[in-house]
Structures are given as structure tokens and as C-alpha cells.
Design a protein around this motif. Sequence first.
Motif, PDB file in Angstrom:
ATOM      1  N   SER A 251       0.821  -1.207   0.000  1.00 21.70           N
ATOM      2  CA  SER A 251       0.000   0.000   0.000  1.00 21.70           C
ATOM      3  C   SER A 251       0.850   1.250   0.000  1.00 21.70           C
ATOM      4  N   ARG A 252       0.437   2.183  -0.874  1.00 17.26           N
ATOM      5  CA  ARG A 252       1.035   3.507  -0.895  1.00 17.26           C
ATOM      6  C   ARG A 252       0.016   4.593  -0.587  1.00 17.26           C
ATOM      7  N   HIS A 259      -0.617  -4.992  -6.168  1.00 17.02           N
ATOM      8  CA  HIS A 259      -0.207  -6.359  -5.869  1.00 17.02           C
ATOM      9  C   HIS A 259       1.077  -6.606  -6.661  1.00 17.02           C
ATOM     10  N   THR A 260       2.207  -6.367  -6.031  1.00 18.25           N
ATOM     11  CA  THR A 260       3.498  -6.525  -6.702  1.00 18.25           C
ATOM     12  C   THR A 260       4.598  -6.516  -5.662  1.00 18.25           C
ATOM     13  N   LEU A 266       7.941  -1.273   1.352  1.00 17.27           N
ATOM     14  CA  LEU A 266       6.587  -0.911   1.736  1.00 17.27           C
ATOM     15  C   LEU A 266       5.979  -2.016   2.601  1.00 17.27           C
ATOM     16  N   ARG A 267       5.016  -1.646   3.418  1.00 17.77           N
ATOM     17  CA  ARG A 267       4.360  -2.598   4.302  1.00 17.77           C
ATOM     18  C   ARG A 267       3.478  -3.550   3.493  1.00 17.77           C
ATOM     19  N   GLU A 268       3.687  -4.835   3.722  1.00 22.13           N
ATOM     20  CA  GLU A 268       2.868  -5.845   3.046  1.00 22.13           C
ATOM     21  C   GLU A 268       1.614  -6.125   3.853  1.00 22.13           C
TER      22      GLU A 268
END
Length: 361
Positions: A251-252, A259-260, A266-268
Motif C-alpha cells: 500500500s502507498r 499487488h506486486t 513498503l508494508r505488506e
Amino acid sequence: MSLENIREETELWEKLKNTEKAIVLYGMGDGADKILNVCEQKGIEVRGVFASDEFVRGQTFRGYTVKTYADIKEELSDLIILVSFASKLDSVMKKIYNLCEYDELYAPDVPVFGDGLFDKAFFTENIDNFKTVYSALSDDTSKIAYENVIRYKITGNLKYLRECETTTDECYKNIIMPKSGSGYADIGAYNGDTIREYISYAGSNVNVYAFEPDEKNFAKLEKNVSGLGIKSANLFNIAAWDKEEELAFYSRSGRNSAHTTNHSGLRETKIRADRPDKYIDSRIDYVNIDAEGSDMQAIKGLSGTVDKYKPVISCAVYHRNEDMFALPMLLMQMYGKYKLYLRHFPYIPAWDTNIYIKYDE
């Protein structure tokens, strides 16, 4: 018009490898990271990094002290500038084009998602697929845009993008042609900006189905759509996919949430993904797909909607190198009888490049 002579273009990476000018990057962030990685792999020396004056605070980026354009120009003088960020803002684009008056400038094409480069080798390897799509395009505007975007991707030369820009207004009036009472599905709805755009042409008497996987974006979507007076707004906090599944998501809280695994650091989180077909229960006239690299899966998840309603579909074709042929060819197969269009709207690099398909009875 033909795609054959594109292979005569000088590839940007070849030009950079052989230049005696000082190569510098304009901008920081993911784009600059990717461009620096390619330069390192190809043995291309980058001499510096600069940013717009208001962003220069004495910081460093990948070991380079970030400078102003004036400072880096005084230090190095004869430059090749590589634009390393994306923008569609008029003020920013004008600033970039103004730099072209003083220095050699390119905007390297690096994929938003996926590996490899859209270079001459990639084009040559897939030329039959490119020709298939090109020959299927229904108007000269599309053919010019298709050829120019390919030329841009290989050369990094912004003149090719400027020569094929069109407007969203032209696209709505000549291709999408929305009507009051229509059904609209938005795949990757972000904060509702594309819904607002659609109803500015169709009016608020529409049925909307919107899919947005990012939790924070979805909260903005709910808030923004609630004030639009839409007849029916069906909002789903899921990723449009080709089957029911739980996916890793990075998420940004912005348009590039995806989904990559490309967005390291970045936090999954885990998100629910499913076929949009399962949630669409009334007629759909238009579908907008901008699924941040998951566009292929989103299209496949709409096969039932396509079979039943034959909506006009718009799909972004700039996330992955293969999107320029793989996504149109999938849509062509699904529709059988169709009219196919491509439009590029003002953006640096070649983002906001979309394919459009309409069922041709």
C-alpha cells in the motif's frame, strides 16, 4: 504508416553509452532508482542528480548530493538530462520542455511493473504481435499514437509523445459516448476521480460499480462518491482478479498501490481479490481498467460481463512492457467483432496511454 522502420531508431541506452556529455538525472524516487540500476547494468556513468529548486534541501540520493539545476549546470555545463519521475501537471511538463531548449533531454522508459526494457530487442522479438494490434486499430489517430508511443519507448524522445497527445474530452465524445442511465464499472477506482470524470459527461443518473483494494484509498472513495448524487454506487474494497484469492498487497495510499513485489520497503498486507463479474448484477455500458499491473487478470475476471453486455472497455497499456500488445490481443479475442482505438493523454513518461474496444455489431 508502418512499424517496420522503427528498428532504424537509435536506442536511448546506446546513445547514452556512447555520449561524451555528462549524464544527469532530474528527479528522485522509484523512477530514478530504476534508471540508475539500468545505467549501472549497462556501464553508463551518471554524473549527478538534480531536482526542482523547492525540493533541494542538501539531501543525498544513491550517493549523489541532490543539487539545483543551476548548480549542476555550472559544474558540468554540457549535459544530457534524464527525466526520472512522472507528471501530468501542466506546470511541471512546461518546466521539463523548457529544459529541452538548453540541454539534450530524454525521459527513459522503464516498466512500472515487471522486468526487462522496452528496447529494440524487445520490439523486434514481438514485432508480429505489435503488427497485429496496429493493423486492427480503427482510426489514424490510434495508429499514429501507437507508432509514436513505441518510438518514444525506444528512444526516450519526448517529441514523439507531444506529437500524439489527445484529450479526454475527444475520447469521451468520439469513443466512450456515455449516456444518462448507463452502467459504469471502475477497476482501480482510487479516490473516485475517474467516477467524477465519467458523470461529468453522463450525468449522475448512472449505476456505478467501483473496485479499489487499498484500504485508505477506499475510505477516500467512499467519502468522495457519497457527495456526487449518483443513482446507485456499489463500492467494493477488493482487487479485481481472475479468481477468488488472497493476495499480498503493497500500500502507498495513492494511485500506485499494487499487488506486486516491486515496491520494496513498503508494508505488506493481505487483501481479498475476486472476479468483478461476481459483483456486477446489472447492465454495464463502460468499464475503465487501471489495475496497476494486474490489468490482465482484471480483464479475465470480466469475461462474463463482456459476454453478457459487450461494454466499451478502456484499459491502461503502460504498466508492463507487454501491455501494448498482450492486453489489446486479449480484448480482441474476447470481443470477436470490435472497433479498437488507442489514445495517449498528456503525461511524461508515456503513462495515461489507453486502449479502447467497442463491440461492432
